[in-house]
Design an enzyme around this catalytic site. Structure first.
Site, mmCIF file in Angstrom:
data_model
loop_
_atom_site.group_PDB
_atom_site.id
_atom_site.type_symbol
_atom_site.label_atom_id
_atom_site.label_comp_id
_atom_site.label_asym_id
_atom_site.label_seq_id
_atom_site.Cartn_x
_atom_site.Cartn_y
_atom_site.Cartn_z
ATOM 1 N N CYS A 1 0.766 -1.084 -0.041
ATOM 2 C CA CYS A 1 0.248 0.053 -0.113
ATOM 3 C C CYS A 1 0.958 1.232 -0.052
ATOM 4 O O CYS A 1 2.036 0.863 0.401
ATOM 5 C CB CYS A 1 -1.135 0.153 1.370
ATOM 6 S SG CYS A 1 -1.759 -1.250 1.441
ATOM 7 N N ARG B 1 1.476 1.286 -6.174
ATOM 8 C CA ARG B 1 1.922 0.383 -4.837
ATOM 9 C C ARG B 1 0.563 -0.570 -4.634
ATOM 10 O O ARG B 1 0.656 -1.652 -4.045
ATOM 11 C CB ARG B 1 2.372 1.198 -3.962
ATOM 12 C CG ARG B 1 3.541 1.668 -3.893
ATOM 13 C CD ARG B 1 4.051 2.687 -2.791
ATOM 14 N NE ARG B 1 4.465 1.676 -1.706
ATOM 15 C CZ ARG B 1 5.729 1.364 -1.288
ATOM 16 N NH1 ARG B 1 6.625 1.510 -1.810
ATOM 17 N NH2 ARG B 1 5.765 0.227 -0.295
ATOM 18 N N TRP C 1 -3.792 -1.810 -1.244
ATOM 19 C CA TRP C 1 -4.047 -3.459 -1.565
ATOM 20 C C TRP C 1 -4.359 -4.127 -0.679
ATOM 21 O O TRP C 1 -3.574 -4.362 0.221
ATOM 22 C CB TRP C 1 -2.483 -3.770 -2.284
ATOM 23 C CG TRP C 1 -2.492 -4.835 -3.157
ATOM 24 C CD1 TRP C 1 -2.604 -4.954 -4.439
ATOM 25 C CD2 TRP C 1 -2.229 -6.188 -2.769
ATOM 26 N NE1 TRP C 1 -2.486 -6.028 -5.029
ATOM 27 C CE2 TRP C 1 -2.243 -6.923 -3.687
ATOM 28 C CE3 TRP C 1 -2.010 -6.761 -1.455
ATOM 29 C CZ2 TRP C 1 -1.913 -8.423 -3.789
ATOM 30 C CZ3 TRP C 1 -1.706 -8.163 -1.396
ATOM 31 C CH2 TRP C 1 -1.634 -8.861 -2.568
ATOM 32 N N ASN D 1 0.813 0.061 6.386
ATOM 33 C CA ASN D 1 1.116 -1.011 5.373
ATOM 34 C C ASN D 1 1.577 -2.126 6.219
ATOM 35 O O ASN D 1 2.405 -1.871 7.187
ATOM 36 C CB ASN D 1 2.467 -0.496 4.773
ATOM 37 C CG ASN D 1 1.891 0.564 3.613
ATOM 38 O OD1 ASN D 1 0.544 1.024 3.364
ATOM 39 N ND2 ASN D 1 2.785 1.181 2.872
ATOM 40 N N GLY D 2 1.477 -3.369 5.652
ATOM 41 C CA GLY D 2 1.978 -4.432 6.514
ATOM 42 C C GLY D 2 0.981 -5.219 6.776
ATOM 43 O O GLY D 2 -0.338 -5.250 6.327
ATOM 44 N N GLU E 1 9.671 -14.705 -18.862
ATOM 45 C CA GLU E 1 9.423 -13.425 -18.776
ATOM 46 C C GLU E 1 8.466 -12.911 -19.703
ATOM 47 O O GLU E 1 7.590 -12.078 -19.364
ATOM 48 C CB GLU E 1 10.550 -12.512 -18.781
ATOM 49 C CG GLU E 1 10.741 -10.937 -18.742
ATOM 50 C CD GLU E 1 9.980 -10.455 -17.391
ATOM 51 O OE1 GLU E 1 9.739 -11.385 -16.135
ATOM 52 O OE2 GLU E 1 9.738 -9.259 -17.157
ATOM 53 N N LYS F 1 4.713 -11.223 -18.779
ATOM 54 C CA LYS F 1 4.602 -9.974 -19.167
ATOM 55 C C LYS F 1 2.895 -10.106 -19.607
ATOM 56 O O LYS F 1 2.129 -9.040 -19.467
ATOM 57 C CB LYS F 1 5.413 -9.035 -20.180
ATOM 58 C CG LYS F 1 6.673 -8.641 -19.666
ATOM 59 C CD LYS F 1 6.646 -7.419 -18.911
ATOM 60 C CE LYS F 1 6.340 -7.794 -17.461
ATOM 61 N NZ LYS F 1 7.235 -8.343 -16.479
ATOM 62 N N GLU G 1 0.334 -10.691 -16.860
ATOM 63 C CA GLU G 1 0.224 -9.542 -15.949
ATOM 64 C C GLU G 1 -0.690 -8.506 -16.249
ATOM 65 O O GLU G 1 -1.494 -8.121 -15.514
ATOM 66 C CB GLU G 1 1.589 -9.064 -15.717
ATOM 67 C CG GLU G 1 2.335 -9.709 -14.615
ATOM 68 C CD GLU G 1 3.685 -8.783 -14.455
ATOM 69 O OE1 GLU G 1 4.150 -8.951 -13.235
ATOM 70 O OE2 GLU G 1 4.351 -8.536 -15.341
ATOM 71 N N HIS H 1 7.189 -32.682 -23.947
ATOM 72 C CA HIS H 1 6.527 -33.430 -22.552
ATOM 73 C C HIS H 1 5.473 -32.919 -22.119
ATOM 74 O O HIS H 1 5.160 -33.171 -20.980
ATOM 75 C CB HIS H 1 7.943 -33.518 -21.554
ATOM 76 C CG HIS H 1 8.939 -33.997 -22.199
ATOM 77 N ND1 HIS H 1 9.321 -35.269 -22.401
ATOM 78 C CD2 HIS H 1 10.305 -33.366 -22.608
ATOM 79 C CE1 HIS H 1 10.485 -35.714 -23.155
ATOM 80 N NE2 HIS H 1 11.226 -34.218 -23.048
ATOM 81 N N LYS I 1 3.072 -3.277 -6.883
ATOM 82 C CA LYS I 1 4.461 -3.106 -7.300
ATOM 83 C C LYS I 1 5.387 -3.752 -6.674
ATOM 84 O O LYS I 1 6.649 -4.505 -6.860
ATOM 85 C CB LYS I 1 4.956 -1.587 -7.496
ATOM 86 C CG LYS I 1 6.166 -1.252 -8.508
ATOM 87 C CD LYS I 1 5.967 -1.811 -9.628
ATOM 88 C CE LYS I 1 7.561 -1.575 -10.116
ATOM 89 N NZ LYS I 1 7.715 -2.414 -11.307
HETATM 90 C C1 G6P Z 1 5.618 -7.954 -7.764
HETATM 91 C C2 G6P Z 1 5.788 -7.143 -9.197
HETATM 92 C C3 G6P Z 1 6.697 -7.783 -9.957
HETATM 93 C C4 G6P Z 1 8.014 -8.013 -9.526
HETATM 94 C C5 G6P Z 1 8.042 -8.826 -8.127
HETATM 95 C C6 G6P Z 1 9.211 -8.937 -7.376
HETATM 96 O O1 G6P Z 1 5.116 -9.110 -7.998
HETATM 97 O O2 G6P Z 1 4.435 -6.897 -9.801
HETATM 98 O O3 G6P Z 1 6.973 -7.081 -11.031
HETATM 99 O O4 G6P Z 1 8.705 -8.437 -10.341
HETATM 100 O O5 G6P Z 1 6.983 -8.275 -7.304
HETATM 101 O O6 G6P Z 1 9.376 -7.474 -7.013
HETATM 102 P P1 G6P Z 1 10.745 -6.986 -6.742
HETATM 103 O O7 G6P Z 1 10.527 -5.472 -6.071
HETATM 104 O O8 G6P Z 1 11.415 -7.788 -5.402
HETATM 105 O O9 G6P Z 1 11.764 -7.144 -7.845
#
Ligand code: G6P
Length: 612
Positions: A2, A27, A73, A99-100, A485, A489, A492, A508, A607
């Site tokens: 958050c 965030r 969040w 937060n937390g 990746e 992407k 997500e 497989h 994020k």
């Molecule tokens: C979240 C973000 C991702 C990121 C991951 C790890 O899931 O949406 O984009 O790769 O956290 O975050 P970090 O800040 O540790 O790279």
């Protein structure tokens, strides 16, 4: 996950808070709220985006020079108005944002219910607000004392801003495992969960440490810990953060801006770290631990999400150039697996935000086992660089789009430099080879610029696949993590189901999914497994799958068999991940935009994942 913002000073608080919340919205973005303290506490909370809250407050009395704001969040309780922060205690004595996660909130809640407290929300935060109030009223003590006593009973993570109606000229801020930074202005303080809402006001900041409590009045800050009355000397630091990174700068989305920034961000990553004659790479943060690094028997890379993918690329690079074995672990799995760690292991934690809870927990375990723990992190001053023995900043600039792009390429750039540096110092690569690799790395920004010129073509292909429900991504060797990746992407930001596989693994299992409706993105650049990947493409085509191949420029062979080709410039295999990921980032971006998705703030994601 958050976002927190607080203000105390001479200016009107609301504009600072709402602007700060807009900066922090990346965030978390399911609900938002503000409290303005002006004799009384005025509380406004709304489910939805910060703009919904801003519309809601249009005709409200918002006057006041002290306040706090929060963008959420959800962890405990669905996103709705009552679960949104700030939370008020039952008798209105305290209001706070958090937060937390308070892990032991349930027994505390039960005790408070037995003492007559009734709860309006399902949040752990309201439990904390009521616990502080309960202690305050029962003990007839100061707000600060009540906060410190309450926090010493709490298990879990918190970043908090708290106001007590009986002491209306002060805010109390506290942190444990969830970041909090205080900006110092002229007779004013800004409090935030990261520096993004602060940088436009001041560059002087104090990062709170775990269990710190700051008691803040206009023009006065007292720092203590939750356990002691003793005043601490705050360490004032200067923010190295440029405001332009926080603006979209003419782009439709932060994600697109950040994709296009990569030629510059990669240059920023290697700036000042490469010797003049290109025979040396110097990552200054690692020099003090070089002896242990060179003596390492094993590297264990930990990370989550995209950072974990960067770790997999790192595995390939480090094993190739240093001949030291590498394991790559999800932070979340590593921490609960009772891992075997030796003192001559080097653990490398990779994280854009530097706050990911699982990665942080993995670091603690590795430290306890006596390993050298390094961090590769983008956010200066974040928890991971503070908790590790040494490390490297990626210097990619703030990444605001939730889907990581430039942070990934910056992490891979650091890992490439690390592998060259260690390989060179171990005598495994000579000056000529070092120069060749460094030259390859230095040419990446120009090659990315060249790749970006094909964006119209990527957009055209995105149009073809915008309505697909599934996609498969295949790659081998150092491009296998890029396949993962690419798939991440796409899922997500466009909510299309996508999976990445090592190309040879397709037969497989995933091959059963292939039919005329299945797009298969194949990373097929000219390296040592090229012929094998061509065979994998043939296998897909034989089952009527649709192949979109990322190929080396000028590849006429695959052009004949694939349905679509995306060209990237020729490069040494070791730097191809930095190039091959670009078309995949742009394809995902365009597909998501064409599907009407919120690219920068995809549903359910955040994020910075500061909870387990
Ligand atoms: C979240 C973000 C991702 C990121 C991951 C790890 O899931 O949406 O984009 O790769 O956290 O975050 P970090 O800040 O540790 O790279």
């Amino acid at each position: 996950m958050c976002g927190i913002v607080g203000y105390i000073g001479d200016k009107q608080a609301y504009p600072i808070l709402i602007n700060g919340l807009k900066r922090l919205e990346y965030r978390g973005y399911d609900s938002a709220g503000v409290a303005i303290i002006n004799g009384e506490t005025k509380l406004f909370k709304k489910k939805g985006k910060v703009s919904v809250l801003d519309d809601y407050t249009k005709d409200k009395d918002l006057l006041g020079t002290i306040g706090m704001g929060h963008t959420r969040w959800a962890t405990h309780g669905e996103p709705n108005d009552s679960n949104a922060h700030p939370h008020s205690s039952q008798n209105g004595k305290f209001v706070l944002i958090h937060n937390g996660i308070i892990e032991n909130y349930e027994p505390i809640k039960n005790k408070l219910i037995n003492s007559g407290y009734v709860f309006e929300s399902q949040t752990d935060t309201e439990v904390l607000a009521n616990l502080i109030e309960y202690i305050y009223l029962k003990g007839n003590i100061s707000a600060e004392m009540a906060v410190r006593m309450a926090l010493s009973r709490i298990v879990g993570a918190y970043a908090l801003v708290i106001s007590c109606i009986d002491e209306p000229d002060q805010l109390i801020a506290a942190r444990n495992s969830s970041p909090l930074v205080i900006g110092i202005g002229e007779n004013e303080y800004f409090i935030a969960s990261d520096a993004t809402p602060i940088v436009e006001h001041t560059k002087s900041v104090i990062y709170l440490n775990n269990e710190d409590v700051a008691i803040i009045k206009k023009g006065q800050l007292v720092l203590k810990t939750i356990h002691s009355e003793e005043e601490l000397m705050p360490k004032i630091e200067t923010l190295d953060l440029n405001i332009e990174y926080l603006e979209k700068d003419g782009y439709d989305h932060f994600m697109l801006k950040e994709i296009y920034e990569q030629p510059r961000s990669i240059k920023d990553t290697f700036r000042g770290r490469i010797g003049h004659d290109l025979t040396d790479v110097r990552l200054g943060g690692l020099l003090p631990v070089m002896d242990r690094l060179l003596a390492a028997k094993r590297f264990i890379i930990v990370g989550c999400g995209t950072s974990w993918h960067a770790g997999l690329v790192g595995e390939y690079l480090l094993e190739t150039l240093t001949r030291i074995p590498v394991e790559v672990e999800y932070g979340s799995e590593f921490r609960y697996r009772n891992p075997i760690i030796y003192p001559d292991d080097v653990v490398i934690a990779i994280s854009q935000s530097g706050e990911t809870a699982d990665t942080l927990a993995a670091i603690q375990i590795a430290k306890q086992a006596g390993a050298l723990v390094l961090g590769i992190c983008n956010v200066v001053g974040a928890s991971i660089p503070r908790e590790t023995h040494a490390g490297v900043y990626t210097h990619a600039g703030p990444e605001i789009g939730v889907a990581s792009t430039k942070a990934f390429t910056a992490q891979v750039t650091v890992l490439t430099m690390m592998a060259i540096m260690i390989g060179k110092r171990k005598g495994l690569i000579d000056n000529v080879k070092t120069q060749e690799l460094v030259n390859e790395l230095l040419s990446v920004p120009e090659k990315i610029k060249e790749t970006l010129k094909s964006d119209d073509e990527f957009f055209r292909i995105a149009n073809v696949f915008k309505d697909t429900s599934n996609a498969i991504y295949l790659g081998r060797g150092v491009l296998f993590p890029v396949a993962l990746e690419g798939a991440l992407k796409l899922k997500e930001i466009s909510y299309i189901h996508a999976e990445g596989y090592p190309a040879a693994e397709m037969k497989h299992g995933p091959i059963a999914l292939i039919d005329k409706n299945m797009p298969v993105f194949v990373l097929a650049t000219q390296d040592k497994t090229y012929e094998k990947v061509v065979s994998n493409i043939q296998e897909v085509k034989a089952r009527n799958g649709i192949v979109i191949a990322v190929v080396t420029k000028g590849d006429t062979h695959i052009r004949k068999i694939a349905d679509y080709v995306l060209e990237i410039p020729e490069a040494n295999e070791l730097v191809t991940p930095l190039l091959a990921v670009i078309p995949l980032q742009l394809l995902s971006y365009h597909i998501a935009v064409l599907r009407g998705c919120n690219v920068d703030q995809p549903r359910n994601l955040a994020k910075s994942v500061t909870v387990e």
